[in-house]
Design a protein around this motif. Structure first.
Motif, PDB file in Angstrom:
ATOM      1  N   ALA A 150       1.102  -1.138  -0.028  1.00 16.57           N
ATOM      2  CA  ALA A 150       0.092   0.111   0.466  1.00 16.57           C
ATOM      3  C   ALA A 150       0.903   1.034  -0.116  1.00 16.57           C
ATOM      4  CB  ALA A 150      -0.434  -0.254   1.254  1.00 16.57           C
ATOM      5  N   LEU A 206       2.388   1.355  -3.396  1.00 18.60           N
ATOM      6  CA  LEU A 206       1.217   1.778  -4.915  1.00 18.60           C
ATOM      7  C   LEU A 206       1.580   3.510  -4.300  1.00 18.60           C
ATOM      8  CD1 LEU A 206      -0.892   1.907  -6.395  1.00 18.60           C
ATOM      9  CD2 LEU A 206      -2.725   1.148  -4.173  1.00 18.60           C
ATOM     10  N   SER A 240       4.248   5.599  -5.486  1.00 18.83           N
ATOM     11  CA  SER A 240       4.588   5.611  -6.745  1.00 18.83           C
ATOM     12  C   SER A 240       3.844   7.258  -7.610  1.00 18.83           C
ATOM     13  CB  SER A 240       4.143   4.786  -7.110  1.00 18.83           C
ATOM     14  OG  SER A 240       4.295   4.762  -8.814  1.00 18.83           O
ATOM     15  N   ASP A 269      10.108   1.610  -3.558  1.00 18.83           N
ATOM     16  CA  ASP A 269       8.918   2.697  -3.853  1.00 18.83           C
ATOM     17  C   ASP A 269       9.381   3.072  -5.280  1.00 18.83           C
ATOM     18  OD1 ASP A 269       9.732   5.102  -3.308  1.00 18.83           O
ATOM     19  OD2 ASP A 269       8.957   4.640  -1.142  1.00 18.83           O
ATOM     20  N   THR A 324       8.381   0.404  -7.954  1.00 19.13           N
ATOM     21  CA  THR A 324       7.141   0.761  -8.207  1.00 19.13           C
ATOM     22  C   THR A 324       6.909   1.781  -9.384  1.00 19.13           C
ATOM     23  OG1 THR A 324       7.000  -0.458  -6.051  1.00 19.13           O
ATOM     24  CG2 THR A 324       4.743   1.009  -7.547  1.00 19.13           C
ATOM     25  N   ARG A 359       6.218   0.894 -13.713  1.00 15.40           N
ATOM     26  CA  ARG A 359       4.920   2.275 -13.519  1.00 15.40           C
ATOM     27  C   ARG A 359       5.095   3.425 -15.213  1.00 15.40           C
ATOM     28  NH1 ARG A 359       3.178   7.934 -13.126  1.00 15.40           N
ATOM     29  NH2 ARG A 359       4.987   8.114 -11.341  1.00 15.40           N
ATOM     30  N   TRP A 382      -2.200   5.808 -11.484  1.00 22.68           N
ATOM     31  CA  TRP A 382      -2.809   4.849 -10.365  1.00 22.68           C
ATOM     32  C   TRP A 382      -3.302   3.430 -10.879  1.00 22.68           C
ATOM     33  CZ3 TRP A 382      -3.276   5.204  -5.513  1.00 22.68           C
ATOM     34  CH2 TRP A 382      -3.486   6.112  -5.088  1.00 22.68           C
ATOM     35  N   THR A 440       0.300   1.457 -11.821  1.00 23.86           N
ATOM     36  CA  THR A 440       0.874   1.347 -11.066  1.00 23.86           C
ATOM     37  C   THR A 440       0.211   0.034  -9.872  1.00 23.86           C
ATOM     38  OG1 THR A 440       1.307   3.495 -10.454  1.00 23.86           O
ATOM     39  CG2 THR A 440       1.856   1.772  -8.200  1.00 23.86           C
ATOM     40  N   LEU A 441      -1.318  -0.273 -10.142  1.00 24.04           N
ATOM     41  CA  LEU A 441      -1.894  -1.601  -9.818  1.00 24.04           C
ATOM     42  C   LEU A 441      -0.908  -2.707 -10.648  1.00 24.04           C
ATOM     43  CD1 LEU A 441      -4.893   0.680  -9.250  1.00 24.04           C
ATOM     44  CD2 LEU A 441      -3.489  -0.943  -7.385  1.00 24.04           C
ATOM     45  N   LEU A 482       1.726  -4.445  -9.002  1.00 26.51           N
ATOM     46  CA  LEU A 482       1.798  -3.813  -8.327  1.00 26.51           C
ATOM     47  C   LEU A 482       1.077  -5.535  -7.871  1.00 26.51           C
ATOM     48  CD1 LEU A 482       1.913  -1.554  -5.964  1.00 26.51           C
ATOM     49  CD2 LEU A 482       4.353  -2.579  -6.415  1.00 26.51           C
TER      50      LEU A 482
END
Length: 571
Positions: free
Chosen positions: A234, A237, A240, A413, A416, A420, A438, A441-442, A445
């Motif tokens: 989290a 996320l 990032s 991070d 991450t 992205r 977003w 990034t999701l 991960l």
């Protein structure tokens, strides 16, 4: 003897920066009159001109995660300290430093584009897609390994239950405050540093004094380790998608001082007698199993090529090329900083790797040492080194763990964010859209979240941590990525009429060693998840090498166009 080896290594790194780094600078034609992407493409989120100490801190913190600690410790335990030391010193100077430097300069000469974009321009669109796929998978491995290792430091109760997690939480809050002060006030960096550094040391003290009460951390799937994994995912996320000035830059800058303190304190402790002898074998042989058969510990494999994928970031790391061409190139304020940040940071990381190796050299030889976790070895060694300075060994060990966990989170991070970038680049998505940031990034991960919660076992069927299961393929992937980044740099330099052998020689060595290691891994892992992933990466590597060979036969191109600073200023 350890003190002499440390001093000689530091002297070799200093000489390399002065002479070899200067020679490469001239071959690359660094010129501060050229405009850099941070000013040409300034957006206040990713493209931000950054002062050299701050950017060096960010870059160093991003690349110096677990690699220069875990890798040298594993290599020293299984192959002896002489092969590990030689590869750390020579690899950092001739391979890793060149790789980082060339990747950074290649990126800033092409509007801060990634290594994959250079592959598209100088090789082919197919090579571009192959590079992106390889890079993205490598980043996924980094996230898995670093989330799990960070969770291990948070869960560790050896020195103070949950103390590292407490210190890390306070540190993040301090970094955000530092970023706000730096961007919203006119306070100079040196003044802010003088204010916040004592507070950072206070965070270390707080983690050593206070504990997390038993039972306060809920258990996900029966384990607090899983809870920390979820919280860290989290955090990655959120980190990032935030502007670099509010967390990435200030946290990396402040965290760099933790590692500077660890390096200086460990080095001084060694020089003052904190490491009185070398008990581990200097060189037990070409195959690790010959040394450890009596201790019933699984071997790593033959020294050639396994040593060169085990040391990883301590000598060379493909992940560095992603950082250099991903976040660092977007913040470089002038071309001459490329040598300080790109080549210099790699040499500093080499010093970290030598100190990590020293924590192995003072261990008594035997099965117990071979079964110790690398983080425990490093923490105990730092405690012993700092004890010579009058610092309690337990506090020194806690400080070593905090410094390591801070850099793990920093790399986590940053990695991450880079994932992205790569995801957006692959699908040509608009970075200006918050929803896209977003989503990318999701997606990055997602696979780590699965791997972290799948039950992984060793060859005997015993459950093992995710980082330990992933480390062999992570090391091979990471080092092959370094060879491929050097391959792209070689093609760029040759096709634009520049000197290229300084990049081509380490490229040939890294590609040969890592492809051989992947082949051994495929043979040993079979049809397991790790084996299938290794086979896929091996195929990607073969295809990229073939594309590069074809590109090297193409006709010469004109060098990339130059935008001069005078043209921007309008004078």
């Amino acid at each position: 003897m350890i003190a002499v080896l440390l001093f000689a290594s530091a002297l070799a790194f200093a000489a390399a920066y002065r002479f070899y780094g200067g020679w490469i600078s001239r071959k690359l034609g660094l010129d501060d009159r050229r405009a850099v992407p941070a000013e040409l493409q300034y957006d206040g989120i990713d493209f931000v001109p950054t002062r050299t100490p701050v950017l060096l801190g960010h870059h160093f913190s991003s690349i110096a995660g677990a690699g220069p600690v875990v890798g040298p410790i594993l290599a020293g335990l299984f192959f002896g300290w002489i092969p590990a030391l030689l590869w750390i010193v020579l690899g950092s100077i001739l391979v890793g430093g060149v790789h980082d430097f060339a990747s950074l300069v290649g990126s800033i000469r092409h509007r801060a584009r990634s290594v994959a974009e250079l592959a598209r321009e100088y090789m082919s669109p197919f090579a571009f897609k192959l590079c992106l796929a390889f890079i993205w998978l490598a980043l996924v491995y980094v996230v898995v390994v670093f989330v799990d290792l960070t969770a291990a430091t948070f869960e560790d109760t050896t020195f103070n239950g949950g103390g590292v997690a407490i210190s890390s939480g306070i540190f993040i809050a301090l970094a955000i405050a530092f970023g706000i002060v730096g961007s919203r006030t006119r306070l100079p960096v040196w003044a802010s540093t003088l204010i916040f550094l004592p507070l950072v040391l206070g965070a270390v003290w707080a983690g050593d004094v206070f504990t997390i009460p038993q039972g306060i951390i809920p258990e996900i799937a029966g384990s607090t380790r899983n809870t920390w994994n979820v919280l860290l995912l989290a955090y990655a996320l959120a980190a990032s998608v935030t502007p670099v000035w509010i967390l990435l830059q200030p946290r990396d800058y402040l965290s760099s001082f933790l590692l500077y303190f660890a390096v200086i304190g460990g080095a001084v402790g060694i020089l003052l007698g904190g490491a009185t002898g070398a008990f581990q074998p200097a060189w037990p042989g070409f195959v690790s199993s010959a040394m450890i058969r009596a201790f019933d510990v699984a071997p790593l494999g033959p020294l050639f090529p396994i040593l060169f994928i085990t040391v990883a970031c301590g000598a060379c790391s493909g992940f560095h090329s992603i950082v250099a061409s991903g976040t660092t190139s977007k913040q470089l304020r002038c071309e001459s900083d490329a040598r300080r940040v790109g080549y210099g940071a790699m040499l500093i990381e080499g010093v970290v790797a030598v100190i990590a190796l020293a924590t192995v050299m003072i261990l008594p030889w035997g099965g117990e040492a071979l079964r110790m976790q690398p983080l425990q070895v490093f923490a105990n060694g730092m405690g012993a080194f700092l004890a010579t300075l009058g610092i309690p060994a337990e506090f020194g060990a806690h400080f070593g763990l905090l410094a390591l966990s801070t850099f793990l989170m920093t790399t986590l991070d940053t990695c991450t964010r880079l994932g992205r970038y790569v995801f957006q680049e692959f699908f040509d998505l608009d970075n200006r859209s918050a929803a896209v940031r977003w989503l990318a990034t999701l997606a990055t991960l997602g696979l780590p979240a699965v791997l972290l919660f799948v039950r992984l076992t060793d060859a005997a069927g015993n459950p093992i941590p995710a980082w330990q299961a992933i480390w062999p393929v992570f090391g091979a992937t990471n080092q092959l990525l370094a060879g491929l980044a050097l391959l792209v740099a070689t093609v760029w330099l040759k096709r634009t009429g520049r000197a290229y052998l300084f990049a081509a020689a380490p490229m040939a060595f890294m590609v040969t060693m890592t492809m051989t290691a992947l082949a051994l891994l495929i043979r040993g892992a079979g049809l397991s998840l790790v084996g299938m992933i290794a086979a896929f990466l091996f195929l990607l590597g073969i295809l990229l090498v073939a594309e590069a060979v074809r590109a090297l036969r193409m006709e010469r191109r004109e060098p990339e166009p130059v935008v001069w600073r005078t043209a921007i200023a309008g004078d």
